[in-house]
Design a protein around this motif. Structure first.
Motif, PDB file in Angstrom:
ATOM      1  N   GLU A 148       0.834  -1.206   0.000  1.00 31.32           N
ATOM      2  CA  GLU A 148       0.000   0.000   0.000  1.00 31.32           C
ATOM      3  C   GLU A 148       0.864   1.249   0.000  1.00 31.32           C
ATOM      4  O   GLU A 148       0.579   2.219  -0.716  1.00 31.32           O
ATOM      5  CB  GLU A 148      -0.941   0.011   1.205  1.00 31.32           C
ATOM      6  CG  GLU A 148      -1.861   1.229   1.201  1.00 31.32           C
ATOM      7  CD  GLU A 148      -2.905   1.187   2.303  1.00 31.32           C
ATOM      8  OE1 GLU A 148      -3.556   2.222   2.519  1.00 31.32           O
ATOM      9  OE2 GLU A 148      -3.062   0.121   2.928  1.00 31.32           O
ATOM     10  N   ALA A 154       2.215   1.715  -3.440  1.00 31.44           N
ATOM     11  CA  ALA A 154       1.204   2.253  -4.352  1.00 31.44           C
ATOM     12  C   ALA A 154       1.005   3.745  -4.138  1.00 31.44           C
ATOM     13  O   ALA A 154       0.865   4.515  -5.092  1.00 31.44           O
ATOM     14  CB  ALA A 154      -0.120   1.502  -4.167  1.00 31.44           C
ATOM     15  N   ARG A 155       1.005   4.168  -2.878  1.00 32.46           N
ATOM     16  CA  ARG A 155       0.826   5.601  -2.589  1.00 32.46           C
ATOM     17  C   ARG A 155       2.024   6.413  -3.073  1.00 32.46           C
ATOM     18  O   ARG A 155       1.872   7.519  -3.595  1.00 32.46           O
ATOM     19  CB  ARG A 155       0.602   5.806  -1.092  1.00 32.46           C
ATOM     20  CG  ARG A 155      -0.730   5.245  -0.594  1.00 32.46           C
ATOM     21  CD  ARG A 155      -0.999   5.611   0.850  1.00 32.46           C
ATOM     22  NE  ARG A 155      -2.251   5.042   1.309  1.00 32.46           N
ATOM     23  CZ  ARG A 155      -3.454   5.567   1.074  1.00 32.46           C
ATOM     24  NH1 ARG A 155      -3.546   6.691   0.357  1.00 32.46           N
ATOM     25  NH2 ARG A 155      -4.555   5.004   1.538  1.00 32.46           N
ATOM     26  N   ARG A 165       3.937   5.589  -5.579  1.00 36.39           N
ATOM     27  CA  ARG A 165       3.860   5.616  -7.045  1.00 36.39           C
ATOM     28  C   ARG A 165       2.815   6.626  -7.496  1.00 36.39           C
ATOM     29  O   ARG A 165       3.020   7.353  -8.463  1.00 36.39           O
ATOM     30  CB  ARG A 165       3.520   4.224  -7.571  1.00 36.39           C
ATOM     31  CG  ARG A 165       3.386   4.168  -9.083  1.00 36.39           C
ATOM     32  CD  ARG A 165       3.353   2.740  -9.571  1.00 36.39           C
ATOM     33  NE  ARG A 165       3.030   2.655 -10.974  1.00 36.39           N
ATOM     34  CZ  ARG A 165       3.872   2.923 -11.969  1.00 36.39           C
ATOM     35  NH1 ARG A 165       5.099   3.320 -11.704  1.00 36.39           N
ATOM     36  NH2 ARG A 165       3.492   2.806 -13.224  1.00 36.39           N
ATOM     37  N   GLU A 166       1.664   6.671  -6.793  1.00 37.03           N
ATOM     38  CA  GLU A 166       0.616   7.631  -7.138  1.00 37.03           C
ATOM     39  C   GLU A 166       1.142   9.056  -7.017  1.00 37.03           C
ATOM     40  O   GLU A 166       0.895   9.903  -7.888  1.00 37.03           O
ATOM     41  CB  GLU A 166      -0.589   7.431  -6.220  1.00 37.03           C
ATOM     42  CG  GLU A 166      -1.750   8.370  -6.518  1.00 37.03           C
ATOM     43  CD  GLU A 166      -2.900   8.171  -5.555  1.00 37.03           C
ATOM     44  OE1 GLU A 166      -4.003   8.664  -5.849  1.00 37.03           O
ATOM     45  OE2 GLU A 166      -2.712   7.522  -4.511  1.00 37.03           O
ATOM     46  N   LEU A 190       3.580   9.751  -9.881  1.00 39.91           N
ATOM     47  CA  LEU A 190       2.884   9.979 -11.144  1.00 39.91           C
ATOM     48  C   LEU A 190       2.235  11.357 -11.170  1.00 39.91           C
ATOM     49  O   LEU A 190       2.201  12.024 -12.210  1.00 39.91           O
ATOM     50  CB  LEU A 190       1.834   8.888 -11.372  1.00 39.91           C
ATOM     51  CG  LEU A 190       2.378   7.489 -11.667  1.00 39.91           C
ATOM     52  CD1 LEU A 190       1.239   6.480 -11.711  1.00 39.91           C
ATOM     53  CD2 LEU A 190       3.141   7.482 -12.988  1.00 39.91           C
ATOM     54  N   ALA A 191       1.708  11.782 -10.014  1.00 35.97           N
ATOM     55  CA  ALA A 191       1.102  13.120  -9.946  1.00 35.97           C
ATOM     56  C   ALA A 191       2.158  14.185 -10.190  1.00 35.97           C
ATOM     57  O   ALA A 191       1.909  15.164 -10.907  1.00 35.97           O
ATOM     58  CB  ALA A 191       0.431  13.320  -8.599  1.00 35.97           C
TER      59      ALA A 191
END
Length: 269
Positions: A78, A81-82, A84-85, A88-89
């Motif tokens: 998790e 994933a955060r 990576r998010e 990407l932002a």
């Protein structure tokens, strides 16, 4: 056991994903054992494990022999994933900033290369719902006086995109008129959406059929969306034309349909 390839979607390399799955299967493993179980070249395994440790997916144990153990996937994945998010932002924001900077630099070059007499300088061709949506939102935001819109099913923009597209000019008190065809009125969610905007100043009339989707901005620019004739799910190509003559001619067609249209409230009844 999941396919290691699924972990690649979280930003891991193929070797990192295979190494992490191998570590999950044992309490601890030496690098040489990870290389064998994960199919990683021995000369690469230390770099792979170091990268996994940096991403919080494994921990190194310095003992007589150096070993590695996997981090609990319930928390580690998790967090990955955060991260990576967020990355990407940041990349998206940097990309938009770069695109705007380069557009400002290259715009004069483009204009000089075309010349004022180039008829194609006033035409934009867009394909794909994302590109069409972004351009439509930009045109709506740039409108200064009026928007005339011919709305027909199937819709290209989502309800949220349409809400943003229409609320921006309505919020600035522009004259906004919308012609809807019968299928739009028959769709309960779309009819409710149109009714929601009427108190904000949207003037709506209905006709039985509209030949195509169209928006006219300030009587100067036109966005026409044409459904591709091929079968399957609806696909559209949109054309933006910045030409007052064409906008005026299509405005006459819109006005003719508007005068013959039925008020939205009466059509609902």
């Amino acid at each position: 056991m999941p396919d290691p390839q699924e972990l690649v979607a979280l930003g891991l390399t193929r070797y990192e994903a295979a190494a992490y799955v191998s570590l999950l299967e044992r309490p601890e493993l030496a690098p040489a054992a990870v290389a064998v179980r994960a199919g990683i070249p021995r000369q690469r395994v230390y770099d792979v494990l170091a990268s996994l440790a940096a991403k919080g997916l494994c921990l190194a144990r310095e003992d007589e022999t150096r070993t590695f153990r996997a981090a609990d996937p319930a928390t580690a994945l998790e967090l990955l994933a955060r991260e990576r998010e967020a990355a990407l932002a940041r990349e998206g924001e940097a990309g938009i900033a770069l695109a705007r900077r380069l557009a400002a630099l290259l715009g004069p070059v483009f204009a000089a290369g075309r010349g004022e007499t180039d008829p194609l300088a006033s035409v934009e061709v867009l394909s794909g719902p994302t590109r069409i949506a972004h351009r439509a939102l930009a045109l709506a935001a740039a409108a200064k006086r009026s928007v005339d819109s011919a709305i027909a099913n199937p819709m290209i923009l989502s309800l949220e995109q349409n809400r943003a597209f229409m609320r921006v000019p309505l919020g600035r008190r522009l004259r906004y008129r919308a012609l809807c065809d019968g299928p739009v009125l028959a769709d309960a969610s779309l009819a409710a959406f149109v009714a929601e905007l009427c108190p904000l100043g949207l003037a709506v009339r209905t006709v039985a059929h509209l030949p195509l989707k169209m928006q006219i901005f300030d009587d100067e620019s036109v966005l026409v969306s044409m459904q591709d004739p091929a079968g399957g799910p609806p696909r559209f190509t949109a054309v933006v034309i910045h030409n007052k003559g064409l906008a005026s001619m299509l405005g006459l067609a819109f006005e003719h349909l508007w005068q013959g249209g039925e008020p939205f409230a009466e059509a609902c009844r």
